[in-house]
Design a protein around this motif. Structure first.
Motif, PDB file in Angstrom:
ATOM      1  N   PHE A   1       5.244  11.169   9.585  1.00  0.00           N
ATOM      2  CA  PHE A   1       5.069  10.954   8.143  1.00  0.00           C
ATOM      3  C   PHE A   1       3.766  10.222   7.862  1.00  0.00           C
ATOM      4  N   LEU A   2       3.530   9.134   8.571  1.00  0.00           N
ATOM      5  CA  LEU A   2       2.307   8.365   8.370  1.00  0.00           C
ATOM      6  C   LEU A   2       1.078   9.166   8.785  1.00  0.00           C
ATOM      7  N   ASP A   3       1.153   9.850   9.910  1.00  0.00           N
ATOM      8  CA  ASP A   3       0.021  10.626  10.405  1.00  0.00           C
ATOM      9  C   ASP A   3      -0.373  11.714   9.405  1.00  0.00           C
ATOM     10  N   HIS A   4       0.607  12.430   8.878  1.00  0.00           N
ATOM     11  CA  HIS A   4       0.336  13.501   7.925  1.00  0.00           C
ATOM     12  C   HIS A   4      -0.377  12.966   6.687  1.00  0.00           C
ATOM     13  N   HIS A   5       0.133  11.885   6.118  1.00  0.00           N
ATOM     14  CA  HIS A   5      -0.430  11.396   4.862  1.00  0.00           C
ATOM     15  C   HIS A   5      -1.740  10.642   5.065  1.00  0.00           C
ATOM     16  N   ARG A   6      -1.931  10.057   6.234  1.00  0.00           N
ATOM     17  CA  ARG A   6      -3.243   9.482   6.534  1.00  0.00           C
ATOM     18  C   ARG A   6      -4.301  10.585   6.547  1.00  0.00           C
ATOM     19  N   LYS A   7      -3.981  11.692   7.198  1.00  0.00           N
ATOM     20  CA  LYS A   7      -4.935  12.808   7.264  1.00  0.00           C
ATOM     21  C   LYS A   7      -5.181  13.399   5.882  1.00  0.00           C
ATOM     22  N   ALA A   8      -4.176  13.337   5.009  1.00  0.00           N
ATOM     23  CA  ALA A   8      -4.333  13.865   3.650  1.00  0.00           C
ATOM     24  C   ALA A   8      -5.192  12.961   2.782  1.00  0.00           C
ATOM     25  N   GLY A   9      -5.321  11.693   3.145  1.00  0.00           N
ATOM     26  CA  GLY A   9      -6.181  10.793   2.381  1.00  0.00           C
ATOM     27  C   GLY A   9      -5.519   9.540   1.862  1.00  0.00           C
ATOM     28  N   VAL A  10      -4.251   9.301   2.203  1.00  0.00           N
ATOM     29  CA  VAL A  10      -3.595   8.056   1.794  1.00  0.00           C
ATOM     30  C   VAL A  10      -4.155   6.917   2.651  1.00  0.00           C
ATOM     31  N   SER A  11      -4.605   5.857   1.999  1.00  0.00           N
ATOM     32  CA  SER A  11      -5.253   4.766   2.740  1.00  0.00           C
ATOM     33  C   SER A  11      -4.370   3.552   2.955  1.00  0.00           C
ATOM     34  N   LEU A  12      -3.250   3.474   2.210  1.00  0.00           N
ATOM     35  CA  LEU A  12      -2.387   2.306   2.307  1.00  0.00           C
ATOM     36  C   LEU A  12      -0.950   2.709   2.013  1.00  0.00           C
ATOM     37  N   PHE A  13      -0.010   2.138   2.768  1.00  0.00           N
ATOM     38  CA  PHE A  13       1.414   2.413   2.593  1.00  0.00           C
ATOM     39  C   PHE A  13       2.130   1.096   2.307  1.00  0.00           C
ATOM     40  N   LEU A  14       2.766   1.012   1.148  1.00  0.00           N
ATOM     41  CA  LEU A  14       3.573  -0.149   0.792  1.00  0.00           C
ATOM     42  C   LEU A  14       5.029   0.272   0.937  1.00  0.00           C
ATOM     43  N   VAL A  15       5.691  -0.232   1.962  1.00  0.00           N
ATOM     44  CA  VAL A  15       7.010   0.261   2.360  1.00  0.00           C
ATOM     45  C   VAL A  15       8.080  -0.769   2.032  1.00  0.00           C
ATOM     46  N   ILE A  16       9.039  -0.380   1.209  1.00  0.00           N
ATOM     47  CA  ILE A  16      10.213  -1.210   0.964  1.00  0.00           C
ATOM     48  C   ILE A  16      11.235  -0.881   2.036  1.00  0.00           C
ATOM     49  N   ASP A  17      11.480  -1.817   2.920  1.00  0.00           N
ATOM     50  CA  ASP A  17      12.394  -1.633   4.049  1.00  0.00           C
ATOM     51  C   ASP A  17      13.748  -2.226   3.670  1.00  0.00           C
ATOM     52  N   ASN A  18      14.716  -1.341   3.414  1.00  0.00           N
ATOM     53  CA  ASN A  18      16.020  -1.757   2.893  1.00  0.00           C
ATOM     54  C   ASN A  18      17.006  -2.051   4.025  1.00  0.00           C
ATOM     55  N   GLY A  19      16.639  -3.019   4.863  1.00  0.00           N
ATOM     56  CA  GLY A  19      17.552  -3.484   5.898  1.00  0.00           C
ATOM     57  C   GLY A  19      17.659  -2.595   7.113  1.00  0.00           C
ATOM     58  N   SER A  20      16.566  -1.964   7.520  1.00  0.00           N
ATOM     59  CA  SER A  20      16.594  -1.088   8.695  1.00  0.00           C
ATOM     60  C   SER A  20      16.995  -1.860   9.945  1.00  0.00           C
ATOM     61  N   THR A  21      17.729  -1.175  10.826  1.00  0.00           N
ATOM     62  CA  THR A  21      18.193  -1.791  12.080  1.00  0.00           C
ATOM     63  C   THR A  21      17.772  -0.982  13.304  1.00  0.00           C
ATOM     64  N   ASP A  22      16.912   0.016  13.107  1.00  0.00           N
ATOM     65  CA  ASP A  22      16.565   0.941  14.202  1.00  0.00           C
ATOM     66  C   ASP A  22      15.200   0.667  14.824  1.00  0.00           C
ATOM     67  N   GLY A  23      14.585  -0.468  14.505  1.00  0.00           N
ATOM     68  CA  GLY A  23      13.254  -0.765  15.023  1.00  0.00           C
ATOM     69  C   GLY A  23      12.143  -0.412  14.047  1.00  0.00           C
ATOM     70  N   SER A  24      12.481   0.090  12.867  1.00  0.00           N
ATOM     71  CA  SER A  24      11.464   0.434  11.874  1.00  0.00           C
ATOM     72  C   SER A  24      10.610  -0.772  11.496  1.00  0.00           C
ATOM     73  N   ALA A  25      11.254  -1.932  11.342  1.00  0.00           N
ATOM     74  CA  ALA A  25      10.522  -3.125  10.907  1.00  0.00           C
ATOM     75  C   ALA A  25       9.404  -3.464  11.894  1.00  0.00           C
ATOM     76  N   GLU A  26       9.728  -3.489  13.168  1.00  0.00           N
ATOM     77  CA  GLU A  26       8.738  -3.827  14.189  1.00  0.00           C
ATOM     78  C   GLU A  26       7.623  -2.772  14.237  1.00  0.00           C
ATOM     79  N   TYR A  27       8.007  -1.527  14.128  1.00  0.00           N
ATOM     80  CA  TYR A  27       7.017  -0.445  14.149  1.00  0.00           C
ATOM     81  C   TYR A  27       6.069  -0.560  12.955  1.00  0.00           C
ATOM     82  N   LEU A  28       6.607  -0.743  11.765  1.00  0.00           N
ATOM     83  CA  LEU A  28       5.782  -0.810  10.563  1.00  0.00           C
ATOM     84  C   LEU A  28       4.878  -2.039  10.564  1.00  0.00           C
ATOM     85  N   ASP A  29       5.397  -3.158  11.045  1.00  0.00           N
ATOM     86  CA  ASP A  29       4.602  -4.384  11.075  1.00  0.00           C
ATOM     87  C   ASP A  29       3.398  -4.262  12.007  1.00  0.00           C
ATOM     88  N   ALA A  30       3.450  -3.330  12.937  1.00  0.00           N
ATOM     89  CA  ALA A  30       2.340  -3.123  13.866  1.00  0.00           C
ATOM     90  C   ALA A  30       1.273  -2.178  13.315  1.00  0.00           C
TER      91      ALA A  30
END
Length: 379
Positions: free
Chosen positions: A48-77
């Motif tokens: 998802f991020l790779d596709h939209h970066r290539k399309a021209g999105v420069s910043l992603f503001l992500v509302i993380d609604n209590g993820s428990t699958d490692g999304s938080a750590e991945y996004l913070d990196a």
């Protein structure tokens, strides 16, 4: 990056997110920022991020609604992601989160509102950056762009699908329904309260795979008449004929069909407010004659698991009523698949244009043809 930097605070903003301070996030002129709601989307985030970066999105503001699958750590990196954790109810805050973020940071800027299982494609994709089109639209006085939602599915039954994180979604789910959509005028209530876009789009693969019959089952004539009068590429029909056709067909249409259109790309104004999701807005906007498309990748091998989880969380519209309906028809799509005689394999955006699911206006065609260099510059 997780939001932590202090630039002051407002009670309403801090009440919506699990943060102590409002971060300072500079937004570059002419850029596109994505505002994304997510819960346990680690499987899909890399592509998802790779596709939209290539399309021209420069910043992603992500509302993380209590993820428990490692999304938080991945996004913070990720250097181009700012994560806003929130334990608030998705059902109650899904619009409020978006409004708060966009009002705080994106006034007068282009903002995209995709889900993590959606990839935006547009006229000129993938060669041309989306920032070139938003520059063109801004000069045309456009405030927003309509998008169809196109459900994508694999050739094989879901039981035979194995998706690996980071793999392009289209490499597994490359088919869509080329027919079965209906583009309808607004009801008086909707036109009065949420007038943009000035039409409603229904149908597609979701309605075919998870049918909800109206008062009577649609006949072959119903199907023909619907497509002749209301298909997105049907062309202009006399209004009195449309009224007669709607009156005749209404009994064959599902009472609660999912909307297959969105307003996910906007030149943001603090006056804008969504009607729940990003399907409709409360203001009359000057929207582009061009349409983009959100390719929707719900049907990966986690479909059954995520659908059952959604019914338990009951955070979607009508207490996740659509998801409960998916569960009722789950066995067929898992064992037999979604492919049928009118499926089309996606290879280029021209496939969507041929089906009436994307539009490129004459001015945009002329601009792209006469000034191709401008499509390689982000403005």
């Amino acid at each position: 990056m997780q939001a932590t930097t202090d630039t002051g605070s407002t009670p309403e903003f801090l009440d919506a997110f699990d943060i102590q301070e409002i971060p300072d996030i500079p937004i570059a002129a002419g850029s596109i920022t994505a505002v994304v709601l997510a819960y346990n989307e680690l499987l899909r985030f890399p592509h998802f991020l790779d596709h939209h970066r290539k399309a021209g999105v420069s910043l992603f503001l992500v509302i993380d609604n209590g993820s428990t699958d490692g999304s938080a750590e991945y996004l913070d990196a990720q250097l181009d992601v700012v994560r806003f954790p929130s334990s608030r109810s998705y059902k109650e805050f899904k619009s409020h989160w978006r409004h708060l973020i966009a009002d705080q940071y994106l006034q007068g800027h282009w903002v995209m509102f995709p889900d993590v299982d959606e990839l935006m494609v547009y006229p000129g994709w993938p060669e041309k950056p989306l920032t070139a089109l938003t520059s063109f639209w801004r000069k045309q006085g456009v405030q927003g762009v309509f998008s169809t939602m196109v459900d994508m599915y694999p050739e094989a039954p879901l039981s035979g699908v194995q998706y690996s994180s980071g793999t392009p979604f289209l490499s597994l789910c490359s088919y869509f329904d080329r027919v079965g959509y209906r583009l309808l005028p607004l009801s008086k209530y909707t036109e009065r309260n949420f007038p943009t876009p000035p039409f409603q789009l229904y149908g597609g693969a979701r309605e075919r795979l998870f049918p909800v019959h109206g008062k009577r089952k649609a006949s072959k004539f119903d199907v023909w008449l619907e497509q002749f009068m209301f298909a997105p590429n049907a062309g202009s029909r006399p209004r009195f004929l449309q009224r007669l056709a709607r009156k005749f067909l209404k009994a064959s249409w599902p009472k609660d069909s999912a909307s297959m259109g969105k307003m996910p790309l906007l030149l943001w104004s603090s006056e804008f407010r969504f009607a729940g999701g990003v399907h409709r807005l409360n203001q009359v906007l000057n929207i582009a004659d061009d349409w983009v498309a959100l390719l929707h990748f719900k049907y990966l091998d986690d479909f059954a698991e995520r659908t059952i989880e959604a019914t338990k969380r009951a955070q979607h519209a009508n207490n996740s009523g659509h998801y409960r309906h998916y569960v009722e028809h789950m066995d067929e799509i898992v064992s037999k698949g979604a492919l049928y005689s009118k499926s089309v394999r996606f290879s280029a955006v021209s496939n969507l244009e041929d089906a009436g699911l994307m539009r490129t206006s004459a001015p945009l065609k002329q601009w792209m043809a006469s000034d191709p260099a401008s499509a390689q510059r982000s403005k």
